[in-house]
Design a protein around this motif. Structure first.
Motif, PDB file in Angstrom:
ATOM      1  N   ASN A  23       0.852  -1.183   0.000  1.00 12.82           N
ATOM      2  CA  ASN A  23       0.000   0.000   0.000  1.00 12.82           C
ATOM      3  C   ASN A  23       0.895   1.242   0.000  1.00 12.82           C
ATOM      4  N   LEU A  24       0.995   1.885  -1.141  1.00 16.26           N
ATOM      5  CA  LEU A  24       1.861   3.068  -1.267  1.00 16.26           C
ATOM      6  C   LEU A  24       1.399   4.193  -0.350  1.00 16.26           C
ATOM      7  N   GLY A  25       0.093   4.291  -0.108  1.00 19.51           N
ATOM      8  CA  GLY A  25      -0.431   5.336   0.766  1.00 19.51           C
ATOM      9  C   GLY A  25       0.146   5.261   2.169  1.00 19.51           C
ATOM     10  N   ILE A  26       0.325   4.057   2.695  1.00 25.09           N
ATOM     11  CA  ILE A  26       0.898   3.880   4.032  1.00 25.09           C
ATOM     12  C   ILE A  26       2.336   4.392   4.067  1.00 25.09           C
ATOM     13  N   VAL A  27       3.089   4.074   3.043  1.00 19.78           N
ATOM     14  CA  VAL A  27       4.487   4.515   2.980  1.00 19.78           C
ATOM     15  C   VAL A  27       4.543   6.042   2.920  1.00 19.78           C
ATOM     16  N   LEU A  28       3.671   6.645   2.121  1.00 20.76           N
ATOM     17  CA  LEU A  28       3.669   8.108   2.008  1.00 20.76           C
ATOM     18  C   LEU A  28       3.202   8.765   3.303  1.00 20.76           C
ATOM     19  N   LEU A  29       2.226   8.171   3.995  1.00 19.78           N
ATOM     20  CA  LEU A  29       1.767   8.729   5.274  1.00 19.78           C
ATOM     21  C   LEU A  29       2.853   8.707   6.338  1.00 19.78           C
ATOM     22  N   SER A  30       3.755   7.744   6.234  1.00 22.19           N
ATOM     23  CA  SER A  30       4.797   7.631   7.261  1.00 22.19           C
ATOM     24  C   SER A  30       5.790   8.785   7.219  1.00 22.19           C
ATOM     25  N   VAL A  31       5.896   9.457   6.081  1.00 23.29           N
ATOM     26  CA  VAL A  31       6.834  10.575   5.967  1.00 23.29           C
ATOM     27  C   VAL A  31       6.128  11.918   5.849  1.00 23.29           C
ATOM     28  N   ASN A  32       4.792  11.908   5.707  1.00 19.14           N
ATOM     29  CA  ASN A  32       4.025  13.136   5.554  1.00 19.14           C
ATOM     30  C   ASN A  32       3.502  13.584   6.917  1.00 19.14           C
ATOM     31  N   PRO A  33       3.907  14.754   7.400  1.00 21.59           N
ATOM     32  CA  PRO A  33       3.484  15.200   8.735  1.00 21.59           C
ATOM     33  C   PRO A  33       2.041  15.698   8.791  1.00 21.59           C
ATOM     34  N   VAL A  34       1.346  15.810   7.661  1.00 23.33           N
ATOM     35  CA  VAL A  34      -0.014  16.328   7.639  1.00 23.33           C
ATOM     36  C   VAL A  34      -0.994  15.203   7.978  1.00 23.33           C
ATOM     37  N   MET A  35      -1.875  15.445   8.946  1.00 20.31           N
ATOM     38  CA  MET A  35      -2.906  14.474   9.314  1.00 20.31           C
ATOM     39  C   MET A  35      -4.185  14.805   8.549  1.00 20.31           C
ATOM     40  N   HIS A  36      -4.874  13.779   8.103  1.00 21.30           N
ATOM     41  CA  HIS A  36      -6.132  13.951   7.386  1.00 21.30           C
ATOM     42  C   HIS A  36      -7.269  13.389   8.234  1.00 21.30           C
ATOM     43  N   SER A  37      -8.485  13.849   7.992  1.00 19.36           N
ATOM     44  CA  SER A  37      -9.638  13.429   8.804  1.00 19.36           C
ATOM     45  C   SER A  37      -9.910  11.931   8.680  1.00 19.36           C
ATOM     46  N   LYS A  38      -9.550  11.314   7.584  1.00 18.45           N
ATOM     47  CA  LYS A  38      -9.811   9.885   7.387  1.00 18.45           C
ATOM     48  C   LYS A  38      -8.814   9.003   8.132  1.00 18.45           C
ATOM     49  N   MET A  39      -7.835   9.585   8.787  1.00 20.39           N
ATOM     50  CA  MET A  39      -6.788   8.808   9.444  1.00 20.39           C
ATOM     51  C   MET A  39      -6.954   8.750  10.955  1.00 20.39           C
ATOM     52  N   LYS A  40      -8.060   9.203  11.492  1.00 20.16           N
ATOM     53  CA  LYS A  40      -8.217   9.277  12.940  1.00 20.16           C
ATOM     54  C   LYS A  40      -8.180   7.916  13.612  1.00 20.16           C
ATOM     55  N   HIS A  41      -8.666   6.878  12.947  1.00 18.31           N
ATOM     56  CA  HIS A  41      -8.757   5.572  13.596  1.00 18.31           C
ATOM     57  C   HIS A  41      -7.403   4.896  13.810  1.00 18.31           C
ATOM     58  N   PHE A  42      -6.373   5.334  13.149  1.00 16.89           N
ATOM     59  CA  PHE A  42      -5.044   4.763  13.398  1.00 16.89           C
ATOM     60  C   PHE A  42      -4.000   5.832  13.699  1.00 16.89           C
ATOM     61  N   GLU A  43      -4.433   6.943  14.232  1.00 15.53           N
ATOM     62  CA  GLU A  43      -3.545   8.075  14.489  1.00 15.53           C
ATOM     63  C   GLU A  43      -2.405   7.734  15.450  1.00 15.53           C
ATOM     64  N   LEU A  44      -2.686   7.013  16.535  1.00 16.54           N
ATOM     65  CA  LEU A  44      -1.662   6.684  17.520  1.00 16.54           C
ATOM     66  C   LEU A  44      -0.572   5.800  16.922  1.00 16.54           C
ATOM     67  N   ASP A  45      -0.972   4.766  16.187  1.00 14.10           N
ATOM     68  CA  ASP A  45       0.006   3.884  15.533  1.00 14.10           C
ATOM     69  C   ASP A  45       0.832   4.653  14.513  1.00 14.10           C
ATOM     70  N   LEU A  46       0.170   5.545  13.794  1.00 12.68           N
ATOM     71  CA  LEU A  46       0.869   6.319  12.776  1.00 12.68           C
ATOM     72  C   LEU A  46       1.944   7.207  13.392  1.00 12.68           C
ATOM     73  N   HIS A  47       1.651   7.838  14.534  1.00 12.36           N
ATOM     74  CA  HIS A  47       2.656   8.672  15.200  1.00 12.36           C
ATOM     75  C   HIS A  47       3.844   7.831  15.654  1.00 12.36           C
ATOM     76  N   PHE A  48       3.582   6.644  16.153  1.00 13.39           N
ATOM     77  CA  PHE A  48       4.655   5.743  16.580  1.00 13.39           C
ATOM     78  C   PHE A  48       5.563   5.410  15.396  1.00 13.39           C
ATOM     79  N   VAL A  49       4.966   5.041  14.279  1.00  8.84           N
ATOM     80  CA  VAL A  49       5.744   4.683  13.084  1.00  8.84           C
ATOM     81  C   VAL A  49       6.477   5.911  12.547  1.00  8.84           C
ATOM     82  N   ARG A  50       5.784   7.035  12.463  1.00  7.30           N
ATOM     83  CA  ARG A  50       6.426   8.255  11.957  1.00  7.30           C
ATOM     84  C   ARG A  50       7.642   8.648  12.786  1.00  7.30           C
TER      85      ARG A  50
END
Length: 108
Positions: A23-50
């Motif tokens: 999933n290319l979107g996951i890879v791009l989210l890991s380096v993109n500091p901008v949060m989107h409204s559709k990402m709220k359900h995994f926000e905590l995990d995303l911050h850990f990975v980022r």
């Protein structure tokens, strides 16, 4: 991360882990500091990975699904993709086996 920490305490040097995603979107989210409204359900995990990507403790890479040899073990795939991956895993077909449990050509 836990295994890497353990090995570090044992003074064993290991290369930075590489995580492959189809999933290319996951890879791009890991380096993109901008949060989107559709990402709220995994926000905590995303911050850990980022944080770990930013601190260069892990590396996320995109690998298209057709190259992921684990896919047939986790989801349905097309017949051609299954045969391609089966060959990469060095799993050989046994043409003498029947789905009924016996050997083809024999009647039990």
């Amino acid at each position: 991360m836990w295994i890497q920490s353990l090995l570090s305490e044992l003074h064993i040097q290991v290369p930075k882990p590489k995580l492959y995603f189809d999933n290319l979107g996951i890879v791009l989210l890991s380096v993109n500091p901008v949060m989107h409204s559709k990402m709220k359900h995994f926000e905590l995990d995303l911050h850990f990975v980022r944080d770990h990507v930013h601190n260069e403790k892990i590396q996320l890479l995109h690998l298209p699904a057709r190259f992921q040899v684990v896919n047939p073990l986790t989801k349905p795939v097309s017949g051609l993709l299954f045969l391609h991956v089966r060959d990469k895993l060095t799993i050989m077909a046994n043409p003498t086996m029947s789905l009924r449990g016996g050997v083809k050509g024999t009647h039990t």
